[in-house]
Design a protein around this motif. Structure first.
Motif, mmCIF file in Angstrom:
data_model
loop_
_atom_site.group_PDB
_atom_site.id
_atom_site.type_symbol
_atom_site.label_atom_id
_atom_site.label_comp_id
_atom_site.label_asym_id
_atom_site.label_seq_id
_atom_site.Cartn_x
_atom_site.Cartn_y
_atom_site.Cartn_z
ATOM 1 N N THR A 4 0.826 -1.199 0.000
ATOM 2 C CA THR A 4 0.000 0.000 0.000
ATOM 3 C C THR A 4 0.864 1.255 0.000
ATOM 4 O O THR A 4 0.590 2.222 -0.721
ATOM 5 N N ALA A 5 1.913 1.244 0.794
ATOM 6 C CA ALA A 5 2.819 2.392 0.868
ATOM 7 C C ALA A 5 3.515 2.636 -0.464
ATOM 8 O O ALA A 5 3.603 3.777 -0.946
ATOM 9 N N ILE A 6 4.001 1.580 -1.070
ATOM 10 C CA ILE A 6 4.743 1.720 -2.333
ATOM 11 C C ILE A 6 3.837 2.240 -3.445
ATOM 12 O O ILE A 6 4.184 3.165 -4.178
ATOM 13 N N SER A 7 2.646 1.643 -3.572
ATOM 14 C CA SER A 7 1.750 2.054 -4.656
ATOM 15 C C SER A 7 1.204 3.458 -4.411
ATOM 16 O O SER A 7 1.068 4.254 -5.352
ATOM 17 N N GLY A 8 0.911 3.796 -3.157
ATOM 18 C CA GLY A 8 0.437 5.137 -2.849
ATOM 19 C C GLY A 8 1.489 6.190 -3.138
ATOM 20 O O GLY A 8 1.204 7.233 -3.743
ATOM 21 N N ALA A 9 2.732 5.920 -2.724
ATOM 22 C CA ALA A 9 3.817 6.872 -2.968
ATOM 23 C C ALA A 9 4.076 7.046 -4.457
ATOM 24 O O ALA A 9 4.341 8.162 -4.931
ATOM 25 N N ALA A 10 3.986 5.969 -5.211
ATOM 26 C CA ALA A 10 4.185 6.060 -6.662
ATOM 27 C C ALA A 10 3.112 6.919 -7.311
ATOM 28 O O ALA A 10 3.394 7.747 -8.191
ATOM 29 N N PHE A 11 1.874 6.758 -6.868
ATOM 30 C CA PHE A 11 0.766 7.547 -7.419
ATOM 31 C C PHE A 11 0.936 9.023 -7.072
ATOM 32 O O PHE A 11 0.755 9.906 -7.911
ATOM 33 N N GLY A 199 2.459 4.210 -14.925
ATOM 34 C CA GLY A 199 3.497 3.472 -14.213
ATOM 35 C C GLY A 199 3.101 3.205 -12.772
ATOM 36 O O GLY A 199 3.378 2.125 -12.226
ATOM 37 N N ALA A 200 2.446 4.190 -12.146
ATOM 38 C CA ALA A 200 1.951 3.981 -10.787
ATOM 39 C C ALA A 200 0.873 2.894 -10.762
ATOM 40 O O ALA A 200 0.778 2.116 -9.806
ATOM 41 N N GLN A 201 0.064 2.839 -11.817
ATOM 42 C CA GLN A 201 -0.926 1.771 -11.920
ATOM 43 C C GLN A 201 -0.243 0.408 -12.004
ATOM 44 O O GLN A 201 -0.692 -0.572 -11.391
ATOM 45 N N LEU A 202 0.836 0.350 -12.757
ATOM 46 C CA LEU A 202 1.608 -0.902 -12.858
ATOM 47 C C LEU A 202 2.107 -1.325 -11.478
ATOM 48 O O LEU A 202 2.025 -2.506 -11.108
ATOM 49 N N VAL A 203 2.626 -0.370 -10.726
ATOM 50 C CA VAL A 203 3.103 -0.674 -9.371
ATOM 51 C C VAL A 203 1.968 -1.217 -8.517
ATOM 52 O O VAL A 203 2.135 -2.188 -7.767
ATOM 53 N N SER A 204 0.783 -0.609 -8.636
ATOM 54 C CA SER A 204 -0.361 -1.057 -7.851
ATOM 55 C C SER A 204 -0.777 -2.481 -8.221
ATOM 56 O O SER A 204 -1.057 -3.305 -7.344
ATOM 57 N N ILE A 205 -0.823 -2.768 -9.506
ATOM 58 C CA ILE A 205 -1.219 -4.113 -9.930
ATOM 59 C C ILE A 205 -0.185 -5.149 -9.502
ATOM 60 O O ILE A 205 -0.523 -6.241 -9.016
ATOM 61 N N LEU A 206 1.091 -4.819 -9.656
ATOM 62 C CA LEU A 206 2.143 -5.769 -9.286
ATOM 63 C C LEU A 206 2.205 -6.001 -7.778
ATOM 64 O O LEU A 206 2.416 -7.125 -7.325
ATOM 65 N N SER A 207 2.035 -4.925 -7.005
ATOM 66 C CA SER A 207 2.221 -5.038 -5.558
ATOM 67 C C SER A 207 0.939 -5.424 -4.820
ATOM 68 O O SER A 207 0.995 -6.127 -3.803
ATOM 69 N N ARG A 208 -0.226 -4.980 -5.324
ATOM 70 C CA ARG A 208 -1.486 -5.216 -4.599
ATOM 71 C C ARG A 208 -2.496 -6.039 -5.388
ATOM 72 O O ARG A 208 -3.553 -6.396 -4.853
ATOM 73 N N ARG A 209 -2.199 -6.268 -6.666
ATOM 74 C CA ARG A 209 -3.137 -6.966 -7.557
ATOM 75 C C ARG A 209 -4.488 -6.260 -7.619
ATOM 76 O O ARG A 209 -5.541 -6.897 -7.764
ATOM 77 N N THR A 210 -4.458 -4.961 -7.508
ATOM 78 C CA THR A 210 -5.660 -4.144 -7.652
ATOM 79 C C THR A 210 -5.269 -2.814 -8.274
ATOM 80 O O THR A 210 -4.081 -2.551 -8.487
ATOM 81 N N MET A 211 -6.271 -1.969 -8.568
ATOM 82 C CA MET A 211 -6.008 -0.728 -9.285
ATOM 83 C C MET A 211 -6.193 0.481 -8.383
ATOM 84 O O MET A 211 -6.715 0.384 -7.271
ATOM 85 N N LEU A 212 -5.759 1.619 -8.888
ATOM 86 C CA LEU A 212 -5.762 2.853 -8.118
ATOM 87 C C LEU A 212 -7.171 3.374 -7.863
ATOM 88 O O LEU A 212 -8.053 3.263 -8.705
ATOM 89 N N GLY A 213 -7.347 3.984 -6.711
ATOM 90 C CA GLY A 213 -8.600 4.625 -6.331
ATOM 91 C C GLY A 213 -8.412 5.222 -4.948
ATOM 92 O O GLY A 213 -7.705 4.645 -4.119
ATOM 93 N N ILE A 214 -9.026 6.380 -4.706
ATOM 94 C CA ILE A 214 -8.710 7.073 -3.448
ATOM 95 C C ILE A 214 -9.915 7.609 -2.705
ATOM 96 O O ILE A 214 -9.838 7.882 -1.503
ATOM 97 N N SER A 215 -11.058 7.742 -3.337
ATOM 98 C CA SER A 215 -12.190 8.388 -2.668
ATOM 99 C C SER A 215 -12.723 7.573 -1.496
ATOM 100 O O SER A 215 -13.371 8.120 -0.604
ATOM 101 N N GLY A 216 -12.431 6.277 -1.466
ATOM 102 C CA GLY A 216 -12.855 5.461 -0.333
ATOM 103 C C GLY A 216 -12.238 5.912 0.978
ATOM 104 O O GLY A 216 -12.761 5.601 2.056
ATOM 105 N N SER A 217 -11.123 6.652 0.905
ATOM 106 C CA SER A 217 -10.473 7.124 2.135
ATOM 107 C C SER A 217 -11.380 8.071 2.910
ATOM 108 O O SER A 217 -11.384 8.073 4.144
ATOM 109 N N TYR A 218 -12.176 8.873 2.200
ATOM 110 C CA TYR A 218 -13.049 9.825 2.886
ATOM 111 C C TYR A 218 -14.204 9.105 3.583
ATOM 112 O O TYR A 218 -14.642 9.507 4.660
#
Length: 329
Positions: A4-11, A199-218
């Motif tokens: 989570t940290a790696i993919s978030g930082a990349a994004f 590229g950040a999406q690639l990191v997310s798929i490789l590291s978390r096997r899921t895609m980017l999204g952020i509104s769920g944090s709120y």
């Protein structure tokens, strides 16, 4: 947690490199004066779609398309239309998006902090009130979320629909690059910025096997707020905080890149009044949760999965934003 940290930082770093810490980038796009945001968005979507297609073919990841968000009023996508409209209006008011405001925080842009305040308020409103109203309305109307992909609606195979998406993205990027003004604040072209987000999406798929999204944090912040207000019972504590953690690392990634390359934030930021920024933040949070995603979750990720609901949401967001932005800026 590391993934989570790696993919978030990349994004976050990709958004900072793209210049999304500048509210003017969002506003000028919604006023259709400059197409840097749209170029970045389309390049990121096309890249994400190609990356996921390979990951799925190799059996590495299997991600379902985004479901519709029905309200039981007009159609299966009325929640996507209304939620997308609120999201777009909020973007126009605040000069931000649910994800790009973290790059604004890293760059010290004041309106980004006000937009975050509004988004947190929106998350609290959604978790404590609006989501319950939506749930009741769905149950009363018997409306159920349903998955649908563009290929099915157009009578095309997934492969043909993917090629069509890639062709449209490339064509729009090329046309807007040739015939529209270059962003005065962006340090790199929109197409290259989109590749970085991809590229950040690639990191997310490789590291978390899921895609980017952020509104769920709120929504998660809202859940924790109401848990505390109701007494903080350990047995009722919200179980999920992954989106909050991801969002925190998005801000950290943007901040880290800015420390390495201070010139990315050179020049004054477009000033937006606190009232507009807070109001926009509220609308963005409520709208994105009603629609089931934001410009990253529905836009970059959802459209790359060929989700009909994502196309409807993003079209509604840009349509509403295009109406509101010229009125307030």
């Amino acid at each position: 947690m590391a993934a989570t940290a790696i993919s978030g930082a990349a994004f976050g770093a990709a958004m900072m490199a793209a210049g999304f810490h500048q509210p003017s980038v969002v506003i000028s796009q919604l006023k259709f004066e400059n197409w840097h945001m749209f170029q970045t968005f389309l390049a990121a979507t096309a890249t994400s779609a190609a990356i996921y297609a390979v990951a799925e073919r190799l059996g590495y990841a299997k991600i379902s398309p985004r479901n519709s968000s029905p309200l039981g009023l007009l159609s299966s996508y009325d929640g996507n239309i209304l939620g997308g409209g609120l999201l777009g209006a909020g973007m126009a008011l605040s000069g931000s998006c649910p994800g790009t405001l973290y790059a604004q925080l890293a760059a010290g842009v004041r309106s980004g902090f006000h937009a975050l305040d509004g988004a947190i308020i929106g998350g609290v409103l959604w978790s404590g009130l609006v989501s319950r109203l939506v749930k009741r309305r769905r149950e009363k109307a018997g409306a159920r979320p349903e998955p649908a992909v563009v290929g099915e609606r157009l009578g095309l195979s997934n492969g043909t629909a993917l090629l069509l998406l890639e062709a449209v993205c490339v064509a729009v990027i090329a046309a807007t690059t040739l015939y529209t003004p270059v962003s005065p604040t962006a340090k790199i072209p929109g197409a290259l910025a989109g590749l970085l987000v991809g590229g950040a999406q690639l990191v997310s798929i490789l590291s978390r096997r899921t895609m980017l999204g952020i509104s769920g944090s709120y929504e998660e912040v809202g859940n924790f707020f109401w848990w505390l207000v109701r007494g903080g019972d350990p047995n009722a504590k919200p179980s999920s905080y992954q989106n909050i953690l991801f969002a925190s690392w998005v801000a950290a990634g943007a901040w880290g890149l800015l420390r390495l390359v201070p010139g990315l934030a050179s020049g004054p930021a477009y000033e937006i009044s606190p009232l507009l920024a807070v109001s926009g933040g509220v609308l963005m949070a409520v709208g994105s949760r009603m629609a089931g995603g934001c410009t990253s979750g529905h836009g970059i990720s959802g459209i790359s999965l060929l989700s009909v609901s994502s196309v409807v949401t993003i079209m509604s967001a840009f349509a509403a934003g295009g109406v509101v932005a010229p009125l307030v800026h």
